[in-house]
Design a protein around this motif. Sequence first.
Motif, PDB file in Angstrom:
ATOM      1  N   SER A 257       0.828  -1.213   0.000  1.00 34.91           N
ATOM      2  CA  SER A 257       0.000   0.000   0.000  1.00 34.91           C
ATOM      3  C   SER A 257       0.861   1.262   0.000  1.00 34.91           C
ATOM      4  CB  SER A 257      -0.956   0.005   1.186  1.00 34.91           C
ATOM      5  OG  SER A 257      -0.235  -0.033   2.399  1.00 34.91           O
ATOM      6  N   LEU A 258       2.000   1.239   0.671  1.00 39.94           N
ATOM      7  CA  LEU A 258       2.899   2.386   0.657  1.00 39.94           C
ATOM      8  C   LEU A 258       3.527   2.585  -0.721  1.00 39.94           C
ATOM      9  CD1 LEU A 258       3.977   4.612   2.439  1.00 39.94           C
ATOM     10  CD2 LEU A 258       5.803   3.104   3.164  1.00 39.94           C
ATOM     11  N   THR A 259       3.849   1.487  -1.383  1.00 34.98           N
ATOM     12  CA  THR A 259       4.393   1.565  -2.747  1.00 34.98           C
ATOM     13  C   THR A 259       3.345   2.109  -3.716  1.00 34.98           C
ATOM     14  OG1 THR A 259       5.846  -0.300  -2.270  1.00 34.98           O
ATOM     15  CG2 THR A 259       5.503   0.236  -4.580  1.00 34.98           C
ATOM     16  N   VAL A 260       2.116   1.667  -3.589  1.00 35.36           N
ATOM     17  CA  VAL A 260       1.032   2.165  -4.444  1.00 35.36           C
ATOM     18  C   VAL A 260       0.784   3.649  -4.176  1.00 35.36           C
ATOM     19  CG1 VAL A 260      -1.460   2.002  -4.878  1.00 35.36           C
ATOM     20  CG2 VAL A 260      -0.066  -0.068  -4.783  1.00 35.36           C
ATOM     21  N   LEU A 261       0.812   4.047  -2.902  1.00 37.80           N
ATOM     22  CA  LEU A 261       0.654   5.462  -2.554  1.00 37.80           C
ATOM     23  C   LEU A 261       1.773   6.295  -3.158  1.00 37.80           C
ATOM     24  CD1 LEU A 261      -0.687   7.770  -0.905  1.00 37.80           C
ATOM     25  CD2 LEU A 261       0.797   7.093   0.994  1.00 37.80           C
ATOM     26  N   HIS A 262       2.994   5.809  -3.071  1.00 37.86           N
ATOM     27  CA  HIS A 262       4.134   6.537  -3.613  1.00 37.86           C
ATOM     28  C   HIS A 262       4.025   6.681  -5.139  1.00 37.86           C
ATOM     29  CE1 HIS A 262       8.590   7.542  -3.051  1.00 37.86           C
ATOM     30  NE2 HIS A 262       8.248   7.931  -4.258  1.00 37.86           N
ATOM     31  N   LEU A 263       3.738   5.596  -5.821  1.00 39.13           N
ATOM     32  CA  LEU A 263       3.618   5.655  -7.280  1.00 39.13           C
ATOM     33  C   LEU A 263       2.421   6.506  -7.712  1.00 39.13           C
ATOM     34  CD1 LEU A 263       4.578   2.005  -8.254  1.00 39.13           C
ATOM     35  CD2 LEU A 263       5.941   4.085  -8.526  1.00 39.13           C
ATOM     36  N   GLY A 264       1.351   6.457  -6.944  1.00 44.56           N
ATOM     37  CA  GLY A 264       0.184   7.284  -7.253  1.00 44.56           C
ATOM     38  C   GLY A 264       0.486   8.765  -7.126  1.00 44.56           C
ATOM     39  N   THR A 265       1.163   9.143  -6.045  1.00 43.58           N
ATOM     40  CA  THR A 265       1.505  10.554  -5.884  1.00 43.58           C
ATOM     41  C   THR A 265       2.538  10.996  -6.908  1.00 43.58           C
ATOM     42  OG1 THR A 265       3.107   9.993  -4.160  1.00 43.58           O
ATOM     43  CG2 THR A 265       0.925  10.707  -3.439  1.00 43.58           C
ATOM     44  N   LEU A 266       3.441  10.112  -7.267  1.00 47.38           N
ATOM     45  CA  LEU A 266       4.417  10.457  -8.306  1.00 47.38           C
ATOM     46  C   LEU A 266       3.718  10.687  -9.643  1.00 47.38           C
ATOM     47  CD1 LEU A 266       7.371  10.873  -9.097  1.00 47.38           C
ATOM     48  CD2 LEU A 266       7.551   8.417  -9.468  1.00 47.38           C
ATOM     49  N   ALA A 267       2.748   9.856  -9.967  1.00 50.03           N
ATOM     50  CA  ALA A 267       1.983  10.044 -11.208  1.00 50.03           C
ATOM     51  C   ALA A 267       1.183  11.348 -11.156  1.00 50.03           C
ATOM     52  CB  ALA A 267       1.041   8.859 -11.433  1.00 50.03           C
ATOM     53  N   MET A 268       0.585  11.651 -10.008  1.00 52.46           N
ATOM     54  CA  MET A 268      -0.170  12.897  -9.877  1.00 52.46           C
ATOM     55  C   MET A 268       0.750  14.108  -9.995  1.00 52.46           C
ATOM     56  SD  MET A 268      -3.055  11.813  -7.000  1.00 52.46           S
ATOM     57  CE  MET A 268      -2.621  13.126  -5.952  1.00 52.46           C
ATOM     58  N   LEU A 269       1.952  14.014  -9.438  1.00 53.16           N
ATOM     59  CA  LEU A 269       2.921  15.105  -9.566  1.00 53.16           C
ATOM     60  C   LEU A 269       3.320  15.332 -11.015  1.00 53.16           C
ATOM     61  CD1 LEU A 269       5.528  14.805  -6.681  1.00 53.16           C
ATOM     62  CD2 LEU A 269       4.115  16.753  -7.244  1.00 53.16           C
ATOM     63  N   LEU A 270       3.562  14.246 -11.732  1.00 54.24           N
ATOM     64  CA  LEU A 270       3.924  14.376 -13.147  1.00 54.24           C
ATOM     65  C   LEU A 270       2.797  15.019 -13.948  1.00 54.24           C
ATOM     66  CD1 LEU A 270       5.808  11.044 -13.807  1.00 54.24           C
ATOM     67  CD2 LEU A 270       6.711  13.335 -14.118  1.00 54.24           C
ATOM     68  N   ILE A 271       1.574  14.591 -13.697  1.00 56.19           N
ATOM     69  CA  ILE A 271       0.426  15.173 -14.396  1.00 56.19           C
ATOM     70  C   ILE A 271       0.291  16.652 -14.052  1.00 56.19           C
ATOM     71  CG2 ILE A 271      -2.103  15.163 -14.527  1.00 56.19           C
ATOM     72  CD1 ILE A 271      -1.903  12.078 -14.181  1.00 56.19           C
ATOM     73  N   ALA A 272       0.416  16.988 -12.765  1.00 54.81           N
ATOM     74  CA  ALA A 272       0.287  18.385 -12.344  1.00 54.81           C
ATOM     75  C   ALA A 272       1.383  19.256 -12.948  1.00 54.81           C
ATOM     76  CB  ALA A 272       0.329  18.482 -10.819  1.00 54.81           C
TER      77      ALA A 272
END
Length: 165
Positions: free
Chosen positions: A7-22
């Motif tokens: 779950s921590l890995t998924v959270l990290h990758l999710g926020t990284l994807a959101m940062l890239l999109i932003a």
Amino acid sequence: MACLLVSLTVLHLGTLAMLLIATLEKSWWIWKDSQITDLWYNCFHDNSSETWLCAATSDSDWLQSVQALMILSVVFSSISFLIFLGQLFTITKGSLFYFTGLCQGFAGLTDFAACLIFTFHRKEILNDTRDLSRGRFGYCFILAWLCVPLLLVSGVLYVHLRKKQ
């Protein structure tokens, strides 16, 4: 432990994807549905050709600082993930992921600084004579703000995560 790690890995990758999109998408400020501004371009929708026509944004010191801070946030979060993967296989049993959490925390703080600068200095950043009340924040700006608590929480979780065998 495995559930927390996944779950921590998924959270990290999710926020990284959101940062890239932003950072890369075209919607930090919306004047109307046919005109948008981001960190890199001013775009408007041409109805006759049904395409977006974009021109580079005019540089200001505030805009360059927001651009640099968002890029730094993406870099810190990416480095944090790579360090996490490296530490996962190299640190000893019972050790904490301090460096990973520190990098993730820096990513959250740089994202926070970029969002604050854009919030308070949007008139200088947009460099437009139009009334700002006719526009609104776009979804990329909102994504950047959503990343702030997620990055900081994941940084704290990394600091408290112990490696178990």
